[in-house]
Design an enzyme around this catalytic site. Sequence first.
Site, PDB file in Angstrom:
ATOM      1  N   GLN A 152       0.868  -1.168   0.000  1.00 51.99           N
ATOM      2  CA  GLN A 152       0.000   0.000   0.000  1.00 51.99           C
ATOM      3  C   GLN A 152       0.906   1.219   0.000  1.00 51.99           C
ATOM      4  O   GLN A 152       1.927   1.227   0.690  1.00 51.99           O
ATOM      5  CB  GLN A 152      -0.840   0.044   1.270  1.00 51.99           C
ATOM      6  CG  GLN A 152      -1.573  -1.240   1.545  1.00 51.99           C
ATOM      7  CD  GLN A 152      -2.293  -1.158   2.866  1.00 51.99           C
ATOM      8  OE1 GLN A 152      -3.171  -0.319   3.037  1.00 51.99           O
ATOM      9  NE2 GLN A 152      -1.888  -1.973   3.813  1.00 51.99           N
ATOM     10  N   ASP A 263       5.831  -6.798 -15.540  1.00 48.46           N
ATOM     11  CA  ASP A 263       4.418  -6.478 -15.270  1.00 48.46           C
ATOM     12  C   ASP A 263       4.066  -5.103 -15.850  1.00 48.46           C
ATOM     13  O   ASP A 263       3.516  -4.246 -15.157  1.00 48.46           O
ATOM     14  CB  ASP A 263       4.157  -6.518 -13.758  1.00 48.46           C
ATOM     15  CG  ASP A 263       2.675  -6.654 -13.419  1.00 48.46           C
ATOM     16  OD1 ASP A 263       1.882  -7.012 -14.320  1.00 48.46           O
ATOM     17  OD2 ASP A 263       2.306  -6.389 -12.253  1.00 48.46           O
TER      18      ASP A 263
HETATM   19  N1  LIG Z   1       6.061   6.633  -5.929  1.00 52.27           N
HETATM   20  C1  LIG Z   1       4.732   6.677  -6.004  1.00 52.27           C
HETATM   21  N2  LIG Z   1       4.075   7.846  -5.991  1.00 52.27           N
HETATM   22  C2  LIG Z   1       2.735   7.867  -6.083  1.00 52.27           C
HETATM   23  N3  LIG Z   1       1.958   6.796  -6.180  1.00 52.27           N
HETATM   24  C3  LIG Z   1       2.545   5.603  -6.184  1.00 52.27           C
HETATM   25  C4  LIG Z   1       3.970   5.476  -6.102  1.00 52.27           C
HETATM   26  N4  LIG Z   1       4.273   4.182  -6.133  1.00 52.27           N
HETATM   27  C5  LIG Z   1       3.111   3.512  -6.237  1.00 52.27           C
HETATM   28  N5  LIG Z   1       2.073   4.360  -6.266  1.00 52.27           N
HETATM   29  C6  LIG Z   1       0.650   3.996  -6.373  1.00 52.27           C
HETATM   30  O1  LIG Z   1       0.413   2.824  -5.630  1.00 52.27           O
HETATM   31  C7  LIG Z   1      -0.080   1.772  -6.465  1.00 52.27           C
HETATM   32  C8  LIG Z   1       0.464   0.442  -5.978  1.00 52.27           C
HETATM   33  O2  LIG Z   1       1.863   0.488  -6.052  1.00 52.27           O
HETATM   34  P1  LIG Z   1       2.703  -0.747  -6.583  1.00 52.27           P
HETATM   35  O3  LIG Z   1       2.225  -1.082  -7.963  1.00 52.27           O
HETATM   36  O4  LIG Z   1       4.143  -0.469  -6.419  1.00 52.27           O
HETATM   37  O5  LIG Z   1       2.202  -1.844  -5.532  1.00 52.27           O
HETATM   38  P2  LIG Z   1       2.161  -3.396  -5.659  1.00 52.27           P
HETATM   39  O6  LIG Z   1       1.458  -3.938  -4.457  1.00 52.27           O
HETATM   40  O7  LIG Z   1       3.524  -3.916  -5.913  1.00 52.27           O
HETATM   41  O8  LIG Z   1       1.236  -3.562  -6.939  1.00 52.27           O
HETATM   42  P3  LIG Z   1       0.968  -4.831  -7.833  1.00 52.27           P
HETATM   43  O9  LIG Z   1      -0.153  -5.568  -7.232  1.00 52.27           O
HETATM   44  O10 LIG Z   1       0.633  -4.267  -9.205  1.00 52.27           O
HETATM   45  O11 LIG Z   1       2.248  -5.599  -7.827  1.00 52.27           O
HETATM   46  C9  LIG Z   1       0.353   2.162  -7.877  1.00 52.27           C
HETATM   47  O12 LIG Z   1      -0.511   1.645  -8.872  1.00 52.27           O
HETATM   48  C10 LIG Z   1       0.264   3.679  -7.802  1.00 52.27           C
HETATM   49  O13 LIG Z   1      -1.054   4.119  -8.016  1.00 52.27           O
END
Ligand SMILES: Nc1ncnc2c1ncn2[C@@H]1O[C@H](COP(=O)(O)OP(=O)(O)OP(=O)(O)O)[C@@H](O)[C@H]1O
Length: 699
Positions: A152, A263
């Site tokens: 998150q 991805d």
């Molecule tokens: N540096 C950032 N600045 C602003 N928003 C961000 C940033 N990094 C991530 N987010 C927001 O948070 C969301 C989730 O981040 P991220 O994709 O890194 O998480 P995840 O749990 O690894 O996702 P996934 O399930 O796709 O692997 C992103 O789609 C984006 O909307």
Amino acid sequence: MPPQLRTRRKTTQNPNPNQNPNQNPITKPETARGRRGRPARNRNHNTIALARDHEIIDNRLGLNNNNETNRVVVVEDEEEEEEHHAPQVRVSRDIKKQDIMDDDCDSGGRSADKAPAADDEGTTPPIPEKVQVGGSPLYRIDRKLGKGGFGQVYVGRRVGAGAGAPEVALKFEHKSSKGCNYGPPYEWQVYNVLGGSHGVPRVHYKGRHGDFYIMVMDMLGPSLWDVWNNKTHTMSAEMVACIAIEAISILEKMHSRGYVHGDVKPENFLLGSPGTHDEKKLFLVDLGLATRWRDNSTGLHVEYDQRPDVFRGTVRYASVHAHLGRTGSRRDDLESLAYTLIFLLRGRLPWQGFQGENKGFLVCKKKMATSPENMCCLCPAPFRKFIEYVVNLKFEEEPNYAKCISLFDGIVGPNPDIRPINTDGAQKLIYQVGQKRGRLTMEEDDDEQPKKKVRIGMPATQWISVYNARRPMKQRYHYNVADLRLPQHIEKGYEDGLFISSVACCTNLWALIMDAGTGFSAQVYELSSYFLHKEWIMEQWEKNYYISAIAGSTNGSSLVVMSKGTQYLQQSYKVSDSFPFKWINKKWKEGFYVTAMATAGSRWAIVMSRGAGFTDQVVELDFLYPSEGIHRRWDNGYRITSTAATYDQAAFVLSIPRRKPADETQETLRTSDFPSTHVKEKWSKNLYIASICYGRTVS
Ligand SMILES: Nc1ncnc2c1ncn2[C@@H]1O[C@H](COP(=O)(O)OP(=O)(O)OP(=O)(O)O)[C@@H](O)[C@H]1O
């Protein structure tokens, strides 16, 4: 209806009379088995495994030494072939990420989730109000920026700093989350290498706070999915072309550092923070599925492999190779980017809307069946050209990034300063390539022969025949054989000292290969209306026969051939609605190898045996003839040992023999008709049919 039973038996004397049949108790009964000699049956999986104390009579030498060179060719009366369209088959996978969420209500909605920290869902432990990690300042946690399958992301404000202090993004991953089984998230390692490079946000601090692993990174703005969603689900061709140009340059940079992203999708491309000088700049986040395409220590490309039960990524945007479980390489990111661009431009991809257990299979099948022309109708031509280019890339092939970028030149305005997306990275790349090559564009490739199209949108079914080099021997084939005529051909073969080595079926007519080099001493067969007829097989197992060849017809009947004199020690088979790679993988670990395969309509039957004489085995499964995979395996010493195909997919099992044959030559043919004339040509070169099937290829 009772199974149609036609059993015939052929026995020859054991040509190795010195071997004492009571001498050699080989197999240990499987523990799941009940009474001695009774098979263990797995009720859920229609799996039958038999373990018996018995001894093996290896007759191979006796018949292989036959130097007879004259071949009898019996060609069955030609009969009309019917076209049967088999129903779809299912592929179950290890689903790693949010591929279940892909449907008409977009998965992208999750990144627009801007709930405050305190309102977080009850299932995840509450996020702390303030955090300090890895020598960072103390941050107060503000609103939520997004949530993915792993973490998150929240806004962090430095405690005590003035109102104008820059905000940061904090990615929280709970210690119990999928990615943190072995300590800090794997993504951290990748950020260590890539963080701050072109198009990747900088990571300032990382560390553990309470039960959370936290990464403090540059604060970015909306994702491309957010932008698309806010813009009534459309984007101008110029905007998408700018995204294409810059995204290709970001991927080029990432690839040049040895990583593939794994991805690529609209949710993972973020713009810079609104109101900052980066607001038109593109970033690629979420490195949790990034893998190395280049081995760090050797500098070589990683090895090719296919594990059809492994899927990593997001179903909607995943490359076909990723669906099929192939090792990720640079081509996969570009294929996912192509789908991302078409989604942004057209608002929809042709494979959206599939649901259910076999969704991944149906999506992949649709991707294969959608030609670039169809996918890009109404889109400017460069998008089609880009797709055509990326789907033809080979596993190790270095993409021509500059050429890809130049495809979109005609769509974007000439002045980079007023483009809707900053394309500085791409300009730099084009410039560097131009410097290196003394030219700015990559037109030299335009004279290339057009590549064979791999996504034809039009399935084709063909005979796939595999030939091995062998010492001269007698081999005979029959094809277009109706049920009633099978016994007479088989009996005649037996009379002539031949045994059935392979069987196949085209629609409901059988093909039969009989030869003098099987090494079998006795053989029985059954044509049954079941796929497969368990009771009969078990009965023959009890009599020490092992399954040596199987085939299934589109109407669900099967021809099973069981022989004595095989080298097998124990056997097990499975019938399944989808290609049962998981089961195969499990049996490999128990020392079994695939020794026969068949399909009936969309169902698969796989026979695995202990003592198969192999030291390793791999599977190639595809919606077309997987020539690249087969060539790679051949180069590594594997040879095709079993084939089967449904109307949708073809499967090849390739093995490394324990004892290398003197001549390792193997050839394959794909023909619309039974390859009768080709077989004769092959025979003249001492190449004999080793395996044959009828099913999915591409014409
Ligand atoms: N540096 C950032 N600045 C602003 N928003 C961000 C940033 N990094 C991530 N987010 C927001 O948070 C969301 C989730 O981040 P991220 O994709 O890194 O998480 P995840 O749990 O690894 O996702 P996934 O399930 O796709 O692997 C992103 O789609 C984006 O909307």
